[in-house]
Design an enzyme around this catalytic site. Structure first.
Site, PDB file in Angstrom:
ATOM      1  N   ASP A  94      11.950  52.663  53.344  1.00 35.39           N
ATOM      2  CA  ASP A  94      12.700  51.900  52.341  1.00 35.39           C
ATOM      3  C   ASP A  94      14.107  52.500  52.292  1.00 35.39           C
ATOM      4  O   ASP A  94      14.252  53.674  51.922  1.00 35.39           O
ATOM      5  CB  ASP A  94      12.074  52.027  50.949  1.00 35.39           C
ATOM      6  CG  ASP A  94      10.704  51.380  50.824  1.00 35.39           C
ATOM      7  OD1 ASP A  94       9.897  51.512  51.772  1.00 35.39           O
ATOM      8  OD2 ASP A  94      10.415  50.797  49.776  1.00 35.39           O
ATOM      9  N   LYS A 158      13.907  44.270  48.966  1.00 33.06           N
ATOM     10  CA  LYS A 158      13.385  44.935  47.771  1.00 33.06           C
ATOM     11  C   LYS A 158      14.421  44.888  46.659  1.00 33.06           C
ATOM     12  O   LYS A 158      15.608  45.077  46.887  1.00 33.06           O
ATOM     13  CB  LYS A 158      13.019  46.374  48.140  1.00 33.06           C
ATOM     14  CG  LYS A 158      12.531  47.256  47.007  1.00 33.06           C
ATOM     15  CD  LYS A 158      12.156  48.618  47.578  1.00 33.06           C
ATOM     16  CE  LYS A 158      11.877  49.647  46.485  1.00 33.06           C
ATOM     17  NZ  LYS A 158      11.563  50.977  47.055  1.00 33.06           N
ATOM     18  N   LYS A 187       9.653  42.774  47.999  1.00 36.60           N
ATOM     19  CA  LYS A 187       9.054  43.849  47.208  1.00 36.60           C
ATOM     20  C   LYS A 187       9.803  43.950  45.884  1.00 36.60           C
ATOM     21  O   LYS A 187      11.036  43.994  45.851  1.00 36.60           O
ATOM     22  CB  LYS A 187       9.126  45.183  47.948  1.00 36.60           C
ATOM     23  CG  LYS A 187       8.632  46.382  47.125  1.00 36.60           C
ATOM     24  CD  LYS A 187       8.653  47.667  47.931  1.00 36.60           C
ATOM     25  CE  LYS A 187       8.317  48.876  47.058  1.00 36.60           C
ATOM     26  NZ  LYS A 187       8.303  50.146  47.832  1.00 36.60           N
TER      27      LYS A 187
END
Length: 235
Positions: A94, A158, A187
């Site tokens: 990430d 995300k 996400k």
């Protein structure tokens, strides 16, 4: 859609990204992830090797956060840290975009950064999640980065780090998912601490949820299922 408890648990990236997290704290995080069968542990890059050892021979992934939480490092630095994390056992990444370059409307930079990060991750069969940090972005900026992602095709985009001024918002998840369609997953992370928020994010299109409240959420859902005499939750 209807989901069992285990299916709902597998939405969760079980998170401890605090600067003061000890090895004991991280090992506890891994033990909890095994007990609840969460999808991933989300940790700082330097803890990749410890988590990889703790989760060996399980199907729980080790997710390293790169350039976290500000994103204000060079592409070369992000690539180095990503390779280092993978070399030490991380099997999900990430990373935070360079928000300054986005604010400068340097979209070519954002695209190049994303392309290089995704390419490196995919060379190693590692999913790449791109953190926008929506609390600092306009709706147009969120949409623009999502459009870039639709072309580049990271595995996920995300919403947030959880360290900004606010976290995931349902309307942002909807916007991100509407923009990328089926090409990229979304996400949601940041401030998701109860079952209502958790289920709302999934309903809005999120396919992964980053939270440090996963145990509380799953236990609450279990109790709801007992009270309602059901074996699946409908979303």
């Amino acid at each position: 859609m209807e989901y069992t408890i285990d299916q709902l648990s597998r939405f969760i990236d079980h998170t401890n990204l605090h600067a003061d997290a000890s090895d004991e704290d991280i090992m506890k995080l891994c033990d909890q992830a095994k007990k609840y069968h969460f999808k991933m542990v989300a940790i700082n890059q330097v803890q990749s090797e410890l988590c990889s050892k703790e989760l060996k021979e399980t199907d729980i992934d080790v997710g390293a956060a790169i350039s976290f939480p500000l994103g204000q490092t060079s592409i070369a630095s992000k690539l180095f840290d990503t390779k280092d994390a993978i070399d030490h056992g991380a099997n999900e990444i990430d990373y935070v975009i360079n928000i300054t370059q986005l604010k400068n409307k340097n979209f070519d930079y954002i695209r190049s950064e994303m392309e290089q990060m995704v390419s490196l991750c995919h060379e190693h069969d590692v999913p790449c999640k791109v953190i926008f940090e929506n609390c600092y972005l306009s709706k147009d900026e969120i949409k623009k980065v999502a459009e870039i992602a639709k072309d580049v095709k990271p595995d996920f985009i995300k919403t947030s780090t959880g360290f900004g001024i606010s976290g995931a918002e349902v309307e942002d998840v909807e916007l991100m998912k509407r923009t990328v369609g089926e090409d990229v997953k979304v996400k949601a992370a940041g401030g998701i601490r109860n079952t209502d928020d958790f289920l709302a994010m999934i309903g809005a299109g999120a396919e992964r949820i980053g939270t440090s409240s996963g145990i509380k959420i799953i236990e609450s859902l279990k109790q709801r299922m007992i009270n309602d005499n059901i074996d699946k939750i409908k979303i």
